[in-house]
Scaffold this motif. Structure first.
Motif, PDB file in Angstrom:
ATOM      1  N   ARG A 137       0.660   5.527  14.664  1.00 22.08           N
ATOM      2  CA  ARG A 137      -0.396   5.808  15.671  1.00 22.08           C
ATOM      3  C   ARG A 137      -1.508   5.096  15.575  1.00 22.08           C
ATOM      4  NH1 ARG A 137       1.960  11.085  16.041  1.00 22.08           N
ATOM      5  NH2 ARG A 137       3.086  11.238  18.301  1.00 22.08           N
ATOM      6  N   GLU A 138      -2.004   5.082  14.232  1.00 21.32           N
ATOM      7  CA  GLU A 138      -3.238   4.239  13.907  1.00 21.32           C
ATOM      8  C   GLU A 138      -3.105   2.727  13.759  1.00 21.32           C
ATOM      9  OE1 GLU A 138      -6.129   5.432  13.927  1.00 21.32           O
ATOM     10  OE2 GLU A 138      -5.356   7.318  13.814  1.00 21.32           O
ATOM     11  N   LEU A 139      -1.780   2.548  13.334  1.00 20.04           N
ATOM     12  CA  LEU A 139      -1.588   0.855  13.367  1.00 20.04           C
ATOM     13  C   LEU A 139      -1.512   0.537  14.747  1.00 20.04           C
ATOM     14  CD1 LEU A 139       1.247   0.809  10.441  1.00 20.04           C
ATOM     15  CD2 LEU A 139      -0.887  -0.274  10.625  1.00 20.04           C
ATOM     16  N   ARG A 140      -0.877   1.218  15.656  1.00 15.12           N
ATOM     17  CA  ARG A 140      -0.878   0.715  17.196  1.00 15.12           C
ATOM     18  C   ARG A 140      -2.139   0.656  17.520  1.00 15.12           C
ATOM     19  NH1 ARG A 140       3.793   3.177  19.597  1.00 15.12           N
ATOM     20  NH2 ARG A 140       5.442   2.176  18.393  1.00 15.12           N
ATOM     21  N   LYS A 141      -3.246   1.470  17.499  1.00 18.12           N
ATOM     22  CA  LYS A 141      -4.570   1.138  17.831  1.00 18.12           C
ATOM     23  C   LYS A 141      -5.270   0.024  17.417  1.00 18.12           C
ATOM     24  CE  LYS A 141      -5.548   6.182  18.020  1.00 18.12           C
ATOM     25  NZ  LYS A 141      -6.345   7.157  17.003  1.00 18.12           N
ATOM     26  N   LEU A 142      -4.713  -0.537  16.231  1.00 17.70           N
ATOM     27  CA  LEU A 142      -5.255  -1.817  15.476  1.00 17.70           C
ATOM     28  C   LEU A 142      -4.534  -2.938  16.108  1.00 17.70           C
ATOM     29  CD1 LEU A 142      -6.158  -0.569  11.962  1.00 17.70           C
ATOM     30  CD2 LEU A 142      -7.849  -0.769  14.089  1.00 17.70           C
ATOM     31  N   SER A 143      -3.563  -2.658  16.707  1.00 14.59           N
ATOM     32  CA  SER A 143      -2.496  -4.096  17.189  1.00 14.59           C
ATOM     33  C   SER A 143      -2.136  -4.591  16.281  1.00 14.59           C
ATOM     34  CB  SER A 143      -3.258  -4.839  18.247  1.00 14.59           C
ATOM     35  OG  SER A 143      -3.852  -3.863  19.242  1.00 14.59           O
ATOM     36  N   VAL A 144      -1.824  -3.960  14.984  1.00 12.24           N
ATOM     37  CA  VAL A 144      -1.061  -4.468  13.859  1.00 12.24           C
ATOM     38  C   VAL A 144       0.354  -4.790  14.174  1.00 12.24           C
ATOM     39  CG1 VAL A 144      -0.278  -4.468  11.503  1.00 12.24           C
ATOM     40  CG2 VAL A 144      -2.279  -3.410  11.977  1.00 12.24           C
ATOM     41  N   GLN A 188       1.692   9.369  11.907  1.00  9.81           N
ATOM     42  CA  GLN A 188       0.395   9.331  12.356  1.00  9.81           C
ATOM     43  C   GLN A 188      -0.035   7.993  11.954  1.00  9.81           C
ATOM     44  OE1 GLN A 188       0.335  11.963  13.932  1.00  9.81           O
ATOM     45  NE2 GLN A 188      -1.706  12.279  13.452  1.00  9.81           N
ATOM     46  N   GLY A 189       0.356   7.332  10.813  1.00 15.02           N
ATOM     47  CA  GLY A 189       0.144   6.083  10.437  1.00 15.02           C
ATOM     48  C   GLY A 189       0.436   5.072  11.522  1.00 15.02           C
ATOM     49  N   LEU A 197      -6.365  15.259   8.522  1.00 13.76           N
ATOM     50  CA  LEU A 197      -5.303  13.966   8.356  1.00 13.76           C
ATOM     51  C   LEU A 197      -5.691  12.936   9.454  1.00 13.76           C
ATOM     52  CD1 LEU A 197      -2.985  13.439   6.717  1.00 13.76           C
ATOM     53  CD2 LEU A 197      -1.390  14.152   8.432  1.00 13.76           C
ATOM     54  N   ASP A 198      -5.859  13.417  10.648  1.00 15.78           N
ATOM     55  CA  ASP A 198      -6.187  12.331  11.614  1.00 15.78           C
ATOM     56  C   ASP A 198      -7.439  11.326  11.166  1.00 15.78           C
ATOM     57  OD1 ASP A 198      -4.174  13.606  12.940  1.00 15.78           O
ATOM     58  OD2 ASP A 198      -5.452  14.290  14.727  1.00 15.78           O
ATOM     59  N   CYS A 199      -8.507  12.200  10.912  1.00 13.40           N
ATOM     60  CA  CYS A 199      -9.651  11.285  10.737  1.00 13.40           C
ATOM     61  C   CYS A 199      -9.366  10.423   9.476  1.00 13.40           C
ATOM     62  CB  CYS A 199     -10.842  12.238  10.509  1.00 13.40           C
ATOM     63  SG  CYS A 199     -11.925  11.965   9.371  1.00 13.40           S
ATOM     64  N   GLU A 200      -8.960  10.844   8.529  1.00 13.93           N
ATOM     65  CA  GLU A 200      -8.787  10.301   7.075  1.00 13.93           C
ATOM     66  C   GLU A 200      -7.452   9.214   7.420  1.00 13.93           C
ATOM     67  OE1 GLU A 200      -8.218  12.469   3.440  1.00 13.93           O
ATOM     68  OE2 GLU A 200      -9.727  13.496   3.844  1.00 13.93           O
ATOM     69  N   MET A 201      -6.774   9.530   7.994  1.00 13.80           N
ATOM     70  CA  MET A 201      -5.574   8.449   8.443  1.00 13.80           C
ATOM     71  C   MET A 201      -6.333   7.157   9.090  1.00 13.80           C
ATOM     72  SD  MET A 201      -2.452   7.559   7.931  1.00 13.80           S
ATOM     73  CE  MET A 201      -1.328   8.781   8.136  1.00 13.80           C
ATOM     74  N   MET A 202      -6.947   7.501   9.851  1.00 10.58           N
ATOM     75  CA  MET A 202      -7.707   6.292  10.646  1.00 10.58           C
ATOM     76  C   MET A 202      -8.589   5.483   9.673  1.00 10.58           C
ATOM     77  SD  MET A 202     -10.113   6.424  13.803  1.00 10.58           S
ATOM     78  CE  MET A 202     -11.715   6.896  12.747  1.00 10.58           C
ATOM     79  N   GLU A 203      -9.389   6.172   8.701  1.00  7.28           N
ATOM     80  CA  GLU A 203      -9.957   5.239   7.666  1.00  7.28           C
ATOM     81  C   GLU A 203      -9.001   4.563   6.758  1.00  7.28           C
ATOM     82  OE1 GLU A 203     -12.773   7.797   5.581  1.00  7.28           O
ATOM     83  OE2 GLU A 203     -13.822   8.367   7.729  1.00  7.28           O
ATOM     84  N   ALA A 204      -7.906   5.489   6.390  1.00  9.15           N
ATOM     85  CA  ALA A 204      -7.107   4.506   5.313  1.00  9.15           C
ATOM     86  C   ALA A 204      -6.410   3.551   5.938  1.00  9.15           C
ATOM     87  CB  ALA A 204      -6.307   5.845   4.857  1.00  9.15           C
ATOM     88  N   GLY A 221       0.772  -1.361   0.119  1.00  7.03           N
ATOM     89  CA  GLY A 221      -0.125  -0.038  -0.049  1.00  7.03           C
ATOM     90  C   GLY A 221       0.838   1.261   0.061  1.00  7.03           C
ATOM     91  N   PHE A 222       0.131   2.230  -0.451  1.00  9.12           N
ATOM     92  CA  PHE A 222       1.009   3.695  -0.385  1.00  9.12           C
ATOM     93  C   PHE A 222       0.074   4.689   0.171  1.00  9.12           C
ATOM     94  CE2 PHE A 222       2.440   7.436  -2.941  1.00  9.12           C
ATOM     95  CZ  PHE A 222       3.822   7.392  -2.308  1.00  9.12           C
ATOM     96  N   VAL A 223       0.734   5.411   1.156  1.00 13.87           N
ATOM     97  CA  VAL A 223      -0.189   6.158   1.915  1.00 13.87           C
ATOM     98  C   VAL A 223       0.355   7.778   1.814  1.00 13.87           C
ATOM     99  CG1 VAL A 223      -1.031   7.292   4.292  1.00 13.87           C
ATOM    100  CG2 VAL A 223      -1.048   4.942   3.925  1.00 13.87           C
TER     101      VAL A 223
END
Lengths: 402, 402
Positions: free
Chosen positions: B324-331, B321-322, B290-297, B248-250
DNA sequence: TTAACATGCCTAACCGGTTTGGCTATTTTG
DNA sequence: CAAAATAGCCAAACCGGTTAGGCATGTTAA
């Protein structure tokens, strides 16, 4: 038919000669790029002068024309002074008729007139510029302050000139001098604190300036600093609250008042709780040999017989470096050793474990500094504005929060 | 005895009267702060004028004296021009005697003479200043470049004035204008890239400038950028080398050429290896949300049925930022998903796992930019210097290194 | 009717440097 | 011994603005 012919040819000859003289004349002017001036020499004689056009004048012609007050003045047949007054919004005050004002404003807008700030600065005796001197602009702490200062200064029409000293006293001296040479109206300085002499000189000369982050305790000046002792005190208390009994302090060699205050906060708080164990838990490192000294310091704190169970780092940079060493030794944070950083970094939440930090009010430092400076620019104050800003403890897992 | 006495008293009276006249006179001068001038009015008459001393003059007297060329000139009875020439080191060239030169230099040093840079700038038509315009000085990337630029510029006697645009086109326009008003000699701009108009105008006016980090592909200018496509290409190849098949590419919404190039590098490399899966793995985010869109992405990349096993982030900020989101999802990184960041941060080695990054040659960008600009200040160039600097892949655990 | 005032703009000094083109006295050259 | 060259310095214009003071002219008040 003979006579008239001869007269005609005489006329033609004279005409031709005159023509060539004119040609040579014009050629001369163009070749040597001179302009012609009629000048009275003081003794009543009138002289014809071929004045050399300045090179600047020529350069301007090449580029799209930048117009000056004089240009407007010549076109509109209105004096420079009137134009200057009108364009500075003092037209009504100085009783310039609406008509004239309109004409001037219209022309200026159409031709995109922009006053030369150097000229304006020179004649007004001030440059609408403030100088910012920091140890290192690429340190986030200072660059955030810089950004803030710049924004706030702009709102009042000021530009910021900045420079980094690299913690060198000589550089700081040079920079202050350079900024004075550039006629900055005021200075905001995060000093190396090796340069009391210059600060005193500025003060004696009544030059407006504000010290930020670091101040000279022996000199009464404006300053904006944080409550350093209070900051480390909060950090230590937090560790104590977690049940830590042996708390280390990794800091820099004395030199900066801020650093001294942080040490005091550490010591006093430990004493207050009866946990002070003397300087053996305090490591004062030399910034020039940080890597190597950090390694030893951490080893000593972690592996000695009286090892600590908590560490307070005196700056954000020490924290990151210390963390690297702790990692190498596979120390478990916070179970074996809890840590707190004086000074935050944006990534402290990303690290494992997230780092607890004593946060400095960066924005407030910048804002206050500019406010105080601008106050001083408007009128010479007789008192000094001295601000100690509160820090805020941000608790994360590195000191035990779940 | 009578006569002499009367004469004496007459003298005394006259003397006293004169004395009082003088007193009144001096008093007048001091009260109204005027200085006396003898002036010829053009018609041969000499006038006595009481000229008001300017306030600036007075202010200077209060502060420790700042001396000017005129001051030296008056003290030494040497003309301003000679002094100016000597202090600019052109004394020999202009045949000023050693004696005079020594006298001038000695006096200047003793009295700490410093030329007023505004005045000098005004008369020389250049200010020895270069302007630096960046999106955000508190972004480490730019502040590091700024530091470098400042250092390098100083070596050539230039000062740097900087400002941040906050990615606003209007601000950028204002800043360029302001810097031109301040008569900067040249500009270094990391443009918002929404401002092609201004750049073209600068170019047409032959004003010296260098674009850094971001350039306008449609306008031929000097610039220093990194090889963006090559950078993402390296990143993608590294992931492929680890056996990742769905990458993927963010990235950010298109707008910046650099961002476009990074996308191209990503696409081309995947195509080359036959792994291109279209735009479904590409997430283009809006910096404003960014925050909100990053989460969705991130959710979409990680949890969809066609989930990816590797992600390239287009900027260091997106990476953090990414993360942080990955952490939340425990990836689990890099086992489930490996990641690479375009753009380094000093703390990437501290994070768990340490982040692999495509490093930009920050120092080199700054250095090159100044070099090119200085070249252009010395002489107008007819060609443009366009530098694509190489990136360097720094491999860490986040993409599979042990 | 004349003095006093208001209107509207201009002149010229000034900020603090740089630079060009002399000017004067001394030395060299022919 | 006169002409030319050289040495050594100065006067004044200039950069592009700001500002105090003044000068006509028209209007109002005494």
């Amino acid at each position: 038919m003979d006579q008239p012919n001869r007269v005609d040819s005489l006329f033609i000859h004279m005409f031709l000669i005159l023509f060539f003289i004119c040609l040579i004349f014009v050629n001369y002017i163009f070749t040597f790029k001179r302009q012609i001036l009629l000048i009275e020499d003081g003794k009543g004689k009138i002289c014809l002068i071929f004045w050399k056009i300045s090179q600047i004048g020529l350069a301007k012609k090449l580029s799209v024309k930048k117009i000056s007050l004089l240009d407007i003045s010549e076109k509109l047949k209105i004096s420079k002074s009137t134009i200057s007054i009108v364009l500075n919004g003092r037209g009504d005050e100085k009783r310039v008729s609406k008509e004239t004002q309109e004409k001037i404003v219209k022309y200026a807008n159409e031709h995109n007139y922009r006053p030369n700030q150097l000229a304006r600065g020179l004649s007004r005796g001030k440059s609408e510029t403030i100088g910012l001197i920091v140890p290192n602009i690429s340190d986030t702490f200072y660059s955030r302050i810089a950004r803030r200062i710049e924004r706030k200064a702009r709102l009042s029409g000021y530009t910021v000139v900045y420079s980094s000293t690299g913690e060198s006293r000589t550089r700081e001296n040079e920079l202050i001098q350079m900024m004075l040479d550039r006629q900055v109206d005021g200075l905001i300085i995060a000093s190396t604190q090796k340069n009391q002499e210059d600060v005193v000189r500025l003060k004696n000369q009544q030059f407006p300036f504000v010290l930020i982050d670091r101040h000279y305790p022996d000199v009464e000046t404006n300053f904006v600093v944080v409550d350093n002792a209070g900051g480390t005190s909060k950090a230590v208390e937090q560790l104590i609250k977690l049940g830590k009994k042996h708390i280390g302090f990794v800091t820099l060699k004395p030199g900066l008042e801020a650093i001294r205050q942080r040490l005091i906060g550490y010591e006093e708080t430990l004493k207050k709780y009866g946990l002070y164990e003397g300087m053996k838990n305090v490591k004062e490192l030399d910034p020039d040999h940080l890597d190597c000294e950090m390694m030893e310091a951490i080893k000593s704190l972690v592996q000695s017989t009286h090892k600590v169970d908590g560490i307070v780092f005196a700056t954000h940079y020490l924290t990151t470096q210390g963390l690297r060493e702790l990692r190498k030794l596979s120390v478990k944070i916070p179970h074996e050793i809890a840590i707190v950083s004086f000074g935050q970094m944006s990534f402290f939440d990303l690290i494992e474990p997230p780092i607890t930090s004593v946060n400095q009010p960066v924005e407030e430092i910048g804002d206050k500094a500019v406010e105080i400076l601008l106050d001083n620019l408007v009128e010479k104050k007789l008192t000094y504005d001295q601000q100690y800003l509160k820090t805020k403890l941000e608790i994360r897992k590195s000191c035990g929060k779940n």
